[in-house]
Design an enzyme around this catalytic site. Structure first.
Site, PDB file in Angstrom:
ATOM      1  CB  VAL A   1      32.856  29.077  40.267  1.00 25.80           C
ATOM      2  CG1 VAL A   1      32.428  27.728  39.878  1.00 25.80           C
ATOM      3  CG2 VAL A   1      31.918  30.151  39.312  1.00 25.80           C
TER       4      VAL A   1
ATOM      5  N   GLY B   1      34.822  35.657  38.527  1.00 23.23           N
ATOM      6  CA  GLY B   1      34.984  36.128  37.097  1.00 23.23           C
ATOM      7  C   GLY B   1      34.717  37.890  37.369  1.00 23.23           C
ATOM      8  N   GLY B   2      34.025  38.060  36.275  1.00 24.22           N
ATOM      9  CA  GLY B   2      33.599  39.558  36.533  1.00 24.22           C
ATOM     10  C   GLY B   2      32.605  39.752  36.361  1.00 24.22           C
TER      11      GLY B   2
ATOM     12  CE  LYS C   1      29.411  32.777  36.387  1.00 27.26           C
ATOM     13  NZ  LYS C   1      29.331  33.375  35.161  1.00 27.26           N
TER      14      LYS C   1
ATOM     15  CG  ASP D   1      34.969  35.690  27.394  1.00 34.40           C
ATOM     16  OD1 ASP D   1      35.797  35.938  26.506  1.00 34.40           O
ATOM     17  OD2 ASP D   1      34.826  35.709  28.845  1.00 34.40           O
TER      18      ASP D   1
END
Length: 938
Positions: A30, A25-26, A45, A137
């Site tokens: 993961v 992700g940003g 993560k 989000d």
């Protein structure tokens, strides 16, 4: 090979086996890994190395802490966190399934699935918002579908009040623009209603397969593919202005609840009746004054009067109150107390006394005349008329009358909540006979007639099998009668699901939660959110009494909560618990006060309740007037018949829990001598053995356990008789004599080859640890997991390994290994009745070794819990083992707190010396410790 994965494998290798990349992700990466200690897959993560700035690491660590705090079935749980090779990480549940985004690639969802999706998301968000957390989000890619589970993940962009303002890069837009509310897109203030907008977008997409255009006005949207029953709820969620949206997640979730056709018809009928009522509005002899603002203020429903009718007014008023008290937006004065006061007060004094006794801002009353018209009256506390309605109902249908009356009250007093109220009542029964049975059952439960209450609730369900409220009440009363609850709750949840009222859905969720602090938090939340619903307060108090000490919450706190529950609603069972609970902790004044309140509640004609009250009185006497208690006990022994003895079999093994082992001993002898079946006689011997143990007489106890095992004839009873001999030192008891110990080891070694080999091997490992034979302990530990494939094996092996760690001088590691074992399990630690006591005793020692005396004190309160399943029969349950060790636990707690809370410590010591007044010589060393503490107390 991926260098980053290799780096992770090397850093995490002693705890996790990293397998492959799951996604990026940003901020983080993961990976899928296997937890080597617990042998389960996890998702880990880790912050991306190139983004590991100071502020990014702060946000990442905050996300891990945030997720660990948000314990909810709809939020992906965090198991572990730490820093490896300079990189923060956290391990969470690996969700096998796919994301909602992946599922929507196949097309939209069915309306019922959309509703279930929305209910789960909004319930999870409600929990997060109550913690001050805004997700920011929410999108299909962050929603995971795993079988029948729906989980919300990725709180990396979440905001906690204003604490993370400094952690956000200047000018950064946090979240995903395609799923942002207008204010979030514009960089404005983000609130919980921002999340509700995103949920609205997700549900719109789930319904249609198309995305909602951000910032589009609902009135200009394409609603042609959205099911009509969802349109109103989603349109309000997608309002451009936050103020025009649903006020909170609970309100949005309530609006999504499906309405049955029958419920829709009833709501329409109620609305028509309301319109007729308003058209026919007329004064009845007094000037109508303007209605004052009522913002969630109290309302009281009084018994309705009758003019020439056969007496349905009281039932009608109760039906009206029942409809109103389920909704949390206002506070309804306790109905049982209101009606009781009304009945006991002379008619000529009611009007003058009412405002000072039944405190409410608005009073609703009514009158039924011979022509079949309900005249509904609303007055304020000064007696001034606020509203007078005539509601015609020609067929005298009480159910429709009550629906129209309740609807009229809400429309007049709480118009802002009218739509939600109608949604919440749409799924109720339309069978007036079923409603009558429900009301009769509720009254029977309040007056302590559980058998009659159960019969009424069962008849209500026979009349209407879809009546969720009756099913809930039946489940509740079975809890008190049978002390078995979890299977009933699961059946209730599976059968009724979304048709349960919000409070009951929350209570079911709480009672099925295995993590104790989370369970208490959910029950406390239910009690707070529904302050006039007595069962919320009663279940919260009951849980604190029965399991609070397992979480370090003193029994006194649970008893205080039980008293508060009795004040909310006149539950006799709350007062009964208070009597025996205060007897347990030695508070005679409050035990007598609760007993007096119980007597003032009135006699009961129910045989079951009358017998229970006699036993409760005996508990008080045995604790505070032992001579008189002994006389009562002797009288029962002389006069009891076979039916009475069999009934006593339900209660005989509760004596230790209430700290009256002498009574348990006496009743145990009665059942052992005159029980009608082998099971009853065997239970009588088991009761005596447990009582003897609490009284410091282990030889007498072992003889009773041997006799019980011979009568019961079960493998479990045979195993337990030898476990008592070898586990004494592990349980804080004196060691058995060498011959008895050796015989126990020999017998357990033989049993280790049979069906109960896991338990026998574990007991032998614990015994080896206690005598310092590490090699023998390790040998038996290796066999625990091989003995069977049940969930018990790894848990018991983990506890054994923790004991090993502590012996090596690593108490912190031992504590970490066993933290996950502190869960709700009425059968003990995965069905072993001795394991929980060892777990709490050892964890107290390990906490003390780390310098945490407060934590140790919390652990050593565990034996005050009343955590039993059903009415004990057969070999001892975990809760009974705990209670039999109560004196040992209190002695340890007294020694720990003598310097900080001497008064409490001295009270504990005094009670221990009373219990051990006739202890056997094996207890001389422990008695000497108690005597030394007593000298300090003088």
């Amino acid at each position: 090979m991926d260098p980053f994965l290799d780096r992770l494998r090397g850093a995490l290798g002693d705890r996790y086996a990293v397998e492959r990349l799951l996604g990026a992700g940003g901020m983080g990466v993961v990976v899928l890994a296997r937890d080597l200690r617990l042998d389960r897959p996890v998702a880990i993560k880790v912050i991306r190395p190139e983004l590991a700035t100071e502020s990014a690491i702060q946000r990442f660590v905050r996300e891990a802490k945030l997720l660990a705090r948000l314990t909810h079935p709809g939020i992906v749980p965090v198991h572990d966190a730490g820093v490896v090779d300079g990189l923060p990480y956290y391990a969470m549940e690996y969700v096998e399934g796919r994301t909602l985004a992946e599922r929507l690639a196949d097309g939209p969802l069915d309306p019922d699935v959309v509703i279930a999706l929305g209910a789960t998301l909004l319930d999870a968000l409600a929990a997060a918002h109550r913690q001050g957390v805004v997700h920011r989000d929410i999108k299909p890619a962050n929603i995971f579908l795993a079988g029948d589970r729906i989980l919300l993940g990725d709180f990396g962009a979440a905001r906690v009040d204003t604490a993370d303002v400094a952690l956000t890069e200047s000018g950064a837009l946090v979240g995903t623009p395609a799923y942002m509310a207008p204010e979030q897109l514009a960089g404005g203030l983000v609130t919980p209603r921002t999340d509700l907008y995103a949920v609205g977008m997700v549900l719109y997409e789930a319904s249609t397969g198309a995305r909602w255009q951000p910032a589009a006005a609902p009135e200009h949207g394409d609603w042609s593919r959205v099911p009509h029953r969802l349109t109103k709820a989603l349109a309000r969620a997608l309002a451009v202005s936050p103020d025009a949206r649903w006020p909170n997640a609970d309100a949005f979730r309530l609006a999504l609840r499906p309405r049955s056709r029958l419920g829709t018809a009833l709501a329409i009928a109620a609305a028509i009746v309301l319109v007729l009522a308003l058209v026919l509005l007329r004064p009845i002899g007094e000037r109508i004054i303007p209605l004052p603002p009522v913002r969630g203020g109290d309302i009281a429903v009084l018994p309705f009067g009758e003019s020439g009718t056969a007496g349905p007014g009281r039932r009608l008023a109760r039906l009206v109150a029942n409809r109103l008290e389920w909704f949390p937006a206002w506070r309804l004065a306790p109905v049982a107390a209101t009606f009781a006061w009304w009945d006991e007060t002379p008619p000529d004094r009611r009007e003058s006394l009412l405002p000072s006794v039944i405190r409410a801002r608005i009073y609703a009353s009514g009158d039924l005349d011979q022509s079949g018209v309900l005249r509904l009256t609303l007055r304020d506390s000064a007696g001034r008329l606020l509203q007078a309605l005539s509601v015609p109902e020609g067929d005298a249908d009480l159910l429709r009358w009550s629906a129209a009356a309740a609807d009229s009250i809400v429309a007049r007093l709480f118009p802002a909540h009218l739509d939600q109220y109608r949604e919440s009542t749409a799924g109720e029964s339309a069978n007036v006979s079923a409603w009558n049975e429900l009301l009769l059952g509720q009254e029977a439960f309040r007056r302590d007639d559980w058998a009659a209450a159960q019969a009424h609730f069962e008849r209500a369900l026979q009349l209407d099998s879809t009546f969720a409220q009756a099913a809930w009440q039946l489940t509740l009363v079975r809890r008190w009668r049978e002390r078995s609850f979890e299977s009933e709750l699961r059946a209730l949840r599976d059968r009724f699901g979304a048709s349960l009222p919000p409070l009951q859905a929350l209570l079911v969720q709480a009672q099925l939660e295995p993590d104790l602090p989370t369970r208490f938090a959910l029950l406390e939340d239910a009690s707070r959110r529904y302050p006039r619903r007595g069962e919320a307060a009663l279940l919260y108090a009951d849980e604190l009494v029965h399991r609070g000490p397992l979480a370090g919450i003193p029994l006194d706190s649970g008893l205080t909560a039980m008293g508060n529950a009795a004040k909310r609603e006149a539950f006799s069972t709350a007062l009964e618990h208070a009597v025996v609970g205060y007897a347990r902790i030695g508070d005679r004044a409050r035990a007598d006060s609760a007993l007096a309140q119980l007597a003032a509640a009135g006699a009961t004609s129910a045989e079951e309740a009358a017998r229970r009250r006699r036993l409760i009185s005996l508990v008080r006497d045995q604790r505070f007037r032992p001579t008189w208690g002994a006389i009562k006990l002797a009288f029962i022994r002389l006069t009891s018949d076979s039916l009475t003895r069999d009934a006593l079999g339900r209660y005989v093994r509760l004596g230790n829990l209430f700290d009256i082992p002498a009574a348990q001993l006496g009743f145990g002898r009665l059942l052992a001598d005159k029980g009608s079946t082998p099971a009853v006689r065997g239970s009588g011997h088991e009761a005596q053995g447990l009582a003897f143990l609490l009284m410091g007489r282990p030889s007498a106890a072992l003889a009773q356990f041997d006799t019980a095992a011979g009568i019961l004839g079960s493998r479990e009873a045979e195993l337990a008789r030898w476990e008592w001999r070898v586990l004494g030192p592990s349980l804080g008891l004196p060691a058995a004599d060498p011959a008895a110990y050796a015989e126990g080891v020999r017998r357990l070694s033989a049993l280790a080859e049979g069906p109960l080999g896991r338990r026998a091997g574990w007991a032998l490992a614990m015994a080896a640890h206690a005598r310092g034979d590490t090699a023998e302990a390790v040998r038996w530990e290796a066999r625990i997991a091989d003995a069977d494939s049940s969930a018990a094996a790894p848990a018991l092996k983990r506890l054994a390994a923790a004991v090993q760690e502590a012996r090596r001088g690593r108490p912190d590691s031992a504590l970490a290994r066993t933290a996950s074992l502190l869960r709700v399990d009425p059968n003990g630690l995965v069905s072993d009745p001795f394991a929980r006591a060892i777990l709490y005793l050892r964890r107290g020692e390990w906490l003390l070794a780390t310098g945490d005396s407060t934590g140790a004190a919390r652990m050593w309160q565990w034996s005050d819990a009343w955590d039993i399943e059903g009415w004990p029969q057969g070999p001892a349950q975990a809760g009974e083992v705990d209670a039999a060790l109560g004196a040992v636990a209190r002695l340890r707690l007294a020694g720990l707190t003598m310097g900080s809370r001497r008064g409490d410590a001295c009270a504990l010591v005094a009670r221990v010396r009373e219990l051990w007044a006739d202890a056997e010589p094996a207890f001389d060393t422990l008695r000497a410790v108690a005597d030394s503490y007593q000298k300090v107390c003088r």
